[in-house]
Design a protein around this motif. Structure first.
Motif, short mmCIF file in Angstrom:
data_model
loop_
_atom_site.label_atom_id
_atom_site.label_comp_id
_atom_site.label_asym_id
_atom_site.label_seq_id
_atom_site.Cartn_x
_atom_site.Cartn_y
_atom_site.Cartn_z
N PHE A 20 0.85 -1.19 0.00
CA PHE A 20 0.00 0.00 0.00
C PHE A 20 0.89 1.24 0.00
O PHE A 20 1.84 1.32 0.78
CB PHE A 20 -0.88 0.06 1.26
N LYS A 37 7.75 -6.46 6.53
CA LYS A 37 6.78 -5.38 6.74
C LYS A 37 7.45 -4.20 7.46
O LYS A 37 7.28 -3.05 7.09
CB LYS A 37 5.61 -5.93 7.57
N VAL A 47 3.27 0.37 3.29
CA VAL A 47 2.76 -0.72 4.13
C VAL A 47 2.73 -2.02 3.32
O VAL A 47 2.18 -2.06 2.22
CB VAL A 47 1.33 -0.41 4.63
N GLY A 49 1.00 -5.11 2.80
CA GLY A 49 -0.30 -5.71 3.14
C GLY A 49 -0.24 -7.22 3.06
O GLY A 49 -0.69 -7.93 3.97
N LEU A 68 -4.17 -12.25 13.60
CA LEU A 68 -4.48 -11.13 14.48
C LEU A 68 -4.86 -9.91 13.65
O LEU A 68 -4.67 -9.88 12.44
CB LEU A 68 -3.28 -10.82 15.37
N SER A 69 -5.35 -8.89 14.35
CA SER A 69 -5.74 -7.66 13.69
C SER A 69 -4.55 -7.07 12.93
O SER A 69 -3.44 -7.03 13.45
CB SER A 69 -6.23 -6.69 14.77
N GLY A 70 -4.79 -6.66 11.68
CA GLY A 70 -3.72 -6.05 10.89
C GLY A 70 -2.84 -7.05 10.16
O GLY A 70 -1.90 -6.68 9.46
N SER A 71 -3.16 -8.35 10.26
CA SER A 71 -2.30 -9.35 9.63
C SER A 71 -2.55 -9.48 8.12
O SER A 71 -1.77 -10.13 7.43
CB SER A 71 -2.49 -10.72 10.31
N GLY A 72 -3.65 -8.88 7.62
CA GLY A 72 -3.87 -8.89 6.17
C GLY A 72 -5.07 -9.71 5.71
O GLY A 72 -5.26 -9.92 4.51
N LYS A 73 -5.92 -10.12 6.64
CA LYS A 73 -7.06 -10.99 6.29
C LYS A 73 -8.02 -10.30 5.32
O LYS A 73 -8.39 -10.85 4.29
CB LYS A 73 -7.83 -11.41 7.56
N SER A 74 -8.45 -9.07 5.68
CA SER A 74 -9.40 -8.37 4.81
C SER A 74 -8.76 -8.03 3.48
O SER A 74 -9.39 -8.12 2.42
CB SER A 74 -9.90 -7.08 5.48
N THR A 75 -7.49 -7.65 3.51
CA THR A 75 -6.78 -7.34 2.27
C THR A 75 -6.82 -8.57 1.35
O THR A 75 -7.07 -8.45 0.16
CB THR A 75 -5.32 -6.94 2.58
N GLU A 196 -15.27 -11.85 8.79
CA GLU A 196 -15.66 -11.73 10.20
C GLU A 196 -17.18 -11.68 10.33
O GLU A 196 -17.72 -10.93 11.16
CB GLU A 196 -15.08 -10.44 10.81
N HIS A 229 -11.08 -14.25 13.71
CA HIS A 229 -10.02 -14.14 14.72
C HIS A 229 -10.04 -15.36 15.63
O HIS A 229 -9.14 -15.54 16.45
CB HIS A 229 -10.35 -12.98 15.68
N1 LIG Z 1 -6.00 1.16 1.98
C1 LIG Z 1 -4.95 0.95 2.77
N2 LIG Z 1 -3.91 1.80 2.77
C2 LIG Z 1 -2.82 1.60 3.54
N3 LIG Z 1 -2.67 0.54 4.35
C3 LIG Z 1 -3.67 -0.36 4.40
C4 LIG Z 1 -4.87 -0.20 3.62
N4 LIG Z 1 -5.70 -1.26 3.88
C5 LIG Z 1 -5.04 -2.02 4.78
N5 LIG Z 1 -3.84 -1.49 5.08
C6 LIG Z 1 -2.84 -2.08 6.00
O1 LIG Z 1 -2.61 -3.43 5.62
C7 LIG Z 1 -2.45 -4.26 6.76
C8 LIG Z 1 -3.50 -5.36 6.75
O2 LIG Z 1 -4.78 -4.80 6.98
P1 LIG Z 1 -6.13 -5.65 6.96
O3 LIG Z 1 -7.26 -4.72 7.07
O4 LIG Z 1 -6.09 -6.56 5.79
O5 LIG Z 1 -5.96 -6.50 8.29
P2 LIG Z 1 -6.98 -7.52 8.98
O6 LIG Z 1 -6.20 -8.77 9.22
O7 LIG Z 1 -8.23 -7.63 8.20
O8 LIG Z 1 -7.25 -6.82 10.39
P3 LIG Z 1 -8.60 -6.77 11.29
O9 LIG Z 1 -8.61 -8.08 12.02
O10 LIG Z 1 -8.34 -5.63 12.21
O11 LIG Z 1 -9.77 -6.58 10.38
C9 LIG Z 1 -2.52 -3.35 7.96
O12 LIG Z 1 -1.22 -3.00 8.31
C10 LIG Z 1 -3.30 -2.14 7.44
O13 LIG Z 1 -2.96 -0.98 8.14
#
Ligand SMILES: Nc1ncnc2c1ncn2[C@@H]1O[C@H](COP(=O)(O)OP(=O)(O)OP(=O)(O)O)[C@@H](O)[C@H]1O
Ligand SMILES: [Mg+2]
Length: 356
Positions: A20, A37, A47, A49, A68-75, A196, A229
Motif C-alpha cells: 500500500f 513489513k 505498508v 499488506g 491477528l488484527s492487521g495481519s492482512g485478512k481483509s486485504t 468476520e 479471529h
Molecule cells: N487502503 C490501505 N492503505 C494503507 N494501508 C492499508 C490499507 N488497507 C489495509 N492497510 C494495512 O494493511 C495491513 C493489513 O490490513 P487488513 O485490514 O487486511 O488486516 P486484517 O487482518 O483484516 O485486520 P482486522 O482483524 O483488524 O480486520 C494493515 O497494516 C493495514 O494498516
C-alpha cells in the motif's frame, strides 16, 4: 442452486503480494529480496499488506483465513473480487484470472460469481427483510417473481419465515445476520466471501450461525472464504485453515494438522488451549488392525470420528475398545478409551503419539 451442486469454482491464489502506498509499483522488486513489513515501513514509508501468498482453495469447501488484527485478512479476501488491486500475483477462479479481467468482466464476475457477508450486516434500513434479500437479484435484473421465490426460499432456510415484512431495526443482531446470509445465498453465486461475518454476535448466537452455515453447506457446496479471529470458529468451520501474520502465511492445512503440528511458537500460542477431542480424528491415533483380527467385543466408529465422540460411544456402549471402519466398512484400526483420554489431555510439552 444448480451451480452449488457441481461447484467448479476453486480459487487459486498464486504469488500474491500487496504494497500500500503511492510508490508501490516501484518498490515491488524489493519483494523478491524478501523485504519485511517493518523494513518496508521504516525505510520506504509503505505498508506491506500481503507477501507472496499462495493458497489453493478447493471448490465447494470452506477455507478459513485466521490471524491477528492487521495481519492482512481483509486485504486478502478483498483481492478475490478485486476490491483491492494486487501489486503482483494471480487469482485464478475457475479458469479465469481475476487480475486480468476487464471492467466489464469484473462487474459480471462480482455480480454472478461472488456474494459477500459482512460483519456489520450492511442491510438497507428503509427496506424490509424481503426487499433486502432480493437486492442482488434486482441488480442482476432477474424477473421479480423469481427474485421473490428465491428470497422466500432462503429466508425460510435461515429460519426467518414470518419476518419478511419486518425492518432491520426490528430484528436482533443474530436475525439481521441471518438476513445477510439469506441475501448472499439468494444471489446464487458459487463463491461466498465472509469477512468476520459472525464476529459481532453474542457467543451462543455465533455458534448457532456456525451450525446454520454448516448445515446449509452440506447442500449448497459453495466455495466459502471465511475470515475469523477465533480459533474455535476456525476449527469448527474450516475444511482448511491458513494463518497469516504481518501479511505472510505462516501455516496452512487442516485444523487437525495445525493443532497437532503447530509451525512455530506463535501458532502454538493459539492452539495451546484447544479441546483436542473436538479436532483430532480417531484414525490419527489408532493402532492399525491386522485384517485377520476380527474386532470382537468392540464398539465401532467410522474414520473421521472425533475423539470426543469416540469416547462417548465407548462409554455409552460400556466397552473400552473401539474398532475404526473405513468407507467399505472394514475394520482398519483400533483404540482404547485410555488412548483417547491420553490424546485429549496431552499437554503442549508432550507430543501426541501419532500412528501412521
Ligand atoms: N487502503 C490501505 N492503505 C494503507 N494501508 C492499508 C490499507 N488497507 C489495509 N492497510 C494495512 O494493511 C495491513 C493489513 O490490513 P487488513 O485490514 O487486511 O488486516 P486484517 O487482518 O483484516 O485486520 P482486522 O482483524 O483488524 O480486520 C494493515 O497494516 C493495514 O494498516
Ligand atoms: Mg479485517
Amino acid at each position: 442452486m444448480v451451480e452449488g451442486l457441481q461447484n467448479r469454482y476453486g480459487i487459486e491464489v498464486k504469488g500474491l503480494s500487496k504494497i500500500f502506498g503511492p510508490n508501490a509499483a516501484n518498490l515491488a522488486h524489493l519483494l523478491e529480496n524478501g523485504v519485511t513489513k517493518a523494513e518496508l515501513n521504516e525505510r520506504h514509508g509503505h505498508v506491506l499488506g500481503l507477501k507472496d501468498i499462495n493458497i489453493s482453495m478447493p471448490a465447494g469447501g470452506i477455507q478459513v483465513i485466521m490471524g491477528l488484527s492487521g495481519s492482512g485478512k481483509s486485504t486478502l479476501i478483498r483481492h478475490i473480487n478485486r476490491l483491492v488491486e494486487p501489486t503482483c500475483g494471480q487469482i485464478l477462479v475457475g479458469d479465469a484470472d481475476v487480475v486480468k479481467m476487464s471492467e466489464r468482466e469484473l462487474r459480471e464476475f462480482r455480480r454472478h460469481k461472488t456474494a459477500m457477508v459482512f460483519q456489520k450486516f450492511a442491510l438497507l434500513p428503509h427496506r424490509t427483510v424481503l426487499e433486502n434479500t432480493v437486492y442482488g437479484l434486482e441488480i442482476q435484473g432477474v424477473l421479480r417473481a423469481t427474485q421473490i421465490k428465491s428470497a422466500m426460499h432462503w429466508l425460510g432456510r435461515v429460519g426467518l419465515t414470518g419476518f419478511e415484512q419486518s425492518y432491520p431495526n426490528q430484528l436482533s443482531g443474530g436475525m439481521q445476520q441471518r438476513v445477510g446470509l439469506a441475501r448472499a445465498l439468494t444471489n446464487d453465486a458459487p463463491i461466498l466471501l465472509m469477512d468476520e461475518a459472525f464476529s459481532a454476535l453474542d457467543p451462543l448466537i455465533r455458534v448457532d450461525m456456525q451450525t446454520i452455515l454448516l448445515d446449509l453447506q452440506k447442500e449448497i457446496r459453495k466455495t466459502i472464504v471465511f475470515i475469523t479471529h477465533d480459533l474455535d470458529e476456525a476449527l469448527r468451520l474450516g475444511d482448511r485453515i491458513a494463518i497469516l501474520r504481518d501479511g505472510e502465511i505462516i501455516q496452512q492445512g487442516t485444523g487437525q494438522q495445525i493443532v497437532l503440528e503447530p509451525a512455530d511458537d506463535y501458532i502454538m500460542s493459539f492452539v495451546r488451549h484447544v479441546n483436542r477431542g473436538r479436532v483430532v480424528q480417531v484414525e490419527t491415533i489408532m493402532t492399525p488392525l491386522n485384517p485377520h483380527d476380527a474386532p470382537s467385543g468392540m464398539a465401532t466408529a467410522e474414520a473421521g470420528t472425533l475423539l470426543e465422540d469416540a469416547a462417548r460411544r465407548m462409554l455409552s456402549s460400556g466397552v473400552d475398545r473401539l474398532a475404526i471402519l473405513d468407507a467399505q466398512g472394514q475394520a482398519t484400526g483400533a483404540l482404547t478409551l485410555q488412548n483417547v483420554m491420553s490424546a485429549m489431555v496431552a499437554s503442549d510439552s508432550a507430543t501426541l503419539h501419532v500412528h501412521g
